[in-house]
Design an enzyme around this catalytic site. Structure first.
Site, PDB file in Angstrom:
ATOM      1  N   LEU A   1      61.886  -6.586 118.815  1.00  0.00           N
ATOM      2  CA  LEU A   1      62.735  -4.690 117.946  1.00  0.00           C
ATOM      3  C   LEU A   1      62.875  -5.070 116.942  1.00  0.00           C
ATOM      4  CD1 LEU A   1      63.701  -3.357 120.986  1.00  0.00           C
ATOM      5  CD2 LEU A   1      61.668  -2.693 119.875  1.00  0.00           C
TER       6      LEU A   1
ATOM      7  N   HIS B   1      67.962 -15.110 120.669  1.00  0.00           N
ATOM      8  CA  HIS B   1      68.456 -13.881 119.714  1.00  0.00           C
ATOM      9  C   HIS B   1      69.747 -14.346 119.759  1.00  0.00           C
ATOM     10  CE1 HIS B   1      65.917 -10.809 118.408  1.00  0.00           C
ATOM     11  NE2 HIS B   1      64.741 -10.701 119.298  1.00  0.00           N
TER      12      HIS B   1
HETATM   13  O1  K2U Z   1      63.895  -8.592 122.083  1.00  0.00           O
HETATM   14  C1  K2U Z   1      63.350  -7.751 121.660  1.00  0.00           C
HETATM   15  O2  K2U Z   1      62.780  -7.313 120.353  1.00  0.00           O
HETATM   16  C2  K2U Z   1      62.682  -6.911 122.773  1.00  0.00           C
HETATM   17  C3  K2U Z   1      61.500  -7.940 122.923  1.00  0.00           C
HETATM   18  C4  K2U Z   1      61.617  -8.651 124.075  1.00  0.00           C
HETATM   19  C5  K2U Z   1      60.593  -9.319 124.501  1.00  0.00           C
HETATM   20  C6  K2U Z   1      59.775  -9.732 123.654  1.00  0.00           C
HETATM   21  C7  K2U Z   1      58.371 -10.482 123.680  1.00  0.00           C
HETATM   22  C8  K2U Z   1      58.315 -11.239 125.143  1.00  0.00           C
HETATM   23  C9  K2U Z   1      59.530 -10.282 126.365  1.00  0.00           C
HETATM   24  C10 K2U Z   1      60.326  -9.092 125.551  1.00  0.00           C
HETATM   25  C11 K2U Z   1      60.332  -6.225 122.922  1.00  0.00           C
HETATM   26  O3  K2U Z   1      59.876  -6.236 121.373  1.00  0.00           O
HETATM   27  S1  K2U Z   1      60.488  -5.502 123.874  1.00  0.00           S
HETATM   28  C12 K2U Z   1      58.428  -4.955 123.989  1.00  0.00           C
HETATM   29  C13 K2U Z   1      58.189  -5.477 124.738  1.00  0.00           C
HETATM   30  C14 K2U Z   1      57.519  -4.530 125.766  1.00  0.00           C
HETATM   31  C15 K2U Z   1      56.278  -4.743 127.508  1.00  0.00           C
HETATM   32  C16 K2U Z   1      56.455  -6.369 126.996  1.00  0.00           C
HETATM   33  C17 K2U Z   1      56.866  -7.335 125.510  1.00  0.00           C
HETATM   34  C18 K2U Z   1      57.358  -6.768 124.828  1.00  0.00           C
HETATM   35 ZN    ZN Z   2      63.607  -9.814 120.412  1.00  0.00          ZN
END
Ligand code: K2U
Ligand code: ZN
Length: 177
Positions: free
Chosen positions: A94, A139
């Protein structure tokens, strides 16, 4: 509850190592509620406090397993206890909107954390939850998924990102770390 702005790369807060939480007070509970609402609105399955400009060791996740909200997890001061195996997944973030790349991570992890009631708990995870846990815990260390790309892939990303920022009218071309 409020929606919080999500900081995007190369915001320096995304490079800060988050501070341990000493006191689970009303202010922290409010941050947690706002992070949950912000994650859902994004939409996302995870969010770390750095991403909303607060470098504290708090992560929210919701890798749904059936009923909406059934997968909601709040992790305070999470620690990686063990990790095993290797897996690859096409990740996004994000805080790096619109860019996706294959990232190799551990297949199974055991994480210990404190919940919002102050109780210590442990999670053993694989699949998408294991990936999300590692992504969010990165993060808290000031690490992004783009840091896990090969040097060539990362250079291509940086060139694309500089072009994107220029097209968006950013006068000052920031240094991409
Ligand atoms: O931390 C973030 O930016 C949220 C991430 C979390 C994430 C990234 C990669 C793989 C798993 C989780 C994502 O942008 S949330 C969007 C998303 C939705 C479904 C599957 C994977 C990522
Ligand atoms: Zn992220």
């Amino acid at each position: 509850m409020s929606l919080l702005p999500i900081c995007t790369y190369p915001d320096p807060v995304l490079r800060q190592k988050a501070e341990c939480v000493e006191n689970i007070d009303e202010g922290l509970q409010c941050l947690i509620d706002d992070m949950i609402e912000t994650m859902r609105e994004a939409p996302g399955i995870g969010l770390a406090a750095n991403q909303v400009g607060r470098p504290v060791r708090v992560v929210v996740l919701d890798v749904e397993r059936g009923e909406p909200g059934s997968g909601l997890l709040v992790l305070i001061n999470p620690e990686l206890i063990s990790a095993d195996g290797k897996t690859q997944y096409e990740e996004g973030c994000l805080s790096v909107p619109g860019y996706f790349a294959s990232v190799t991570r551990c297949q199974e992890v055991v994480v210990r954390a404190v919940d919002r009631e102050g109780q210590v708990f442990e999670i053993t995870a694989d699949g998408l939850l294991a990936i999300a846990l590692q992504h969010e815990m990165d993060h808290l260390e000031g690490k992004l998924f783009i840091d896990r790309l090969s040097p060539i892939t990362r250079d291509i990303f940086k060139r694309k990102w500089k072009k994107k920022l220029k097209e968006e009218g950013d006068e000052v071309q920031p240094c991409l770390d």
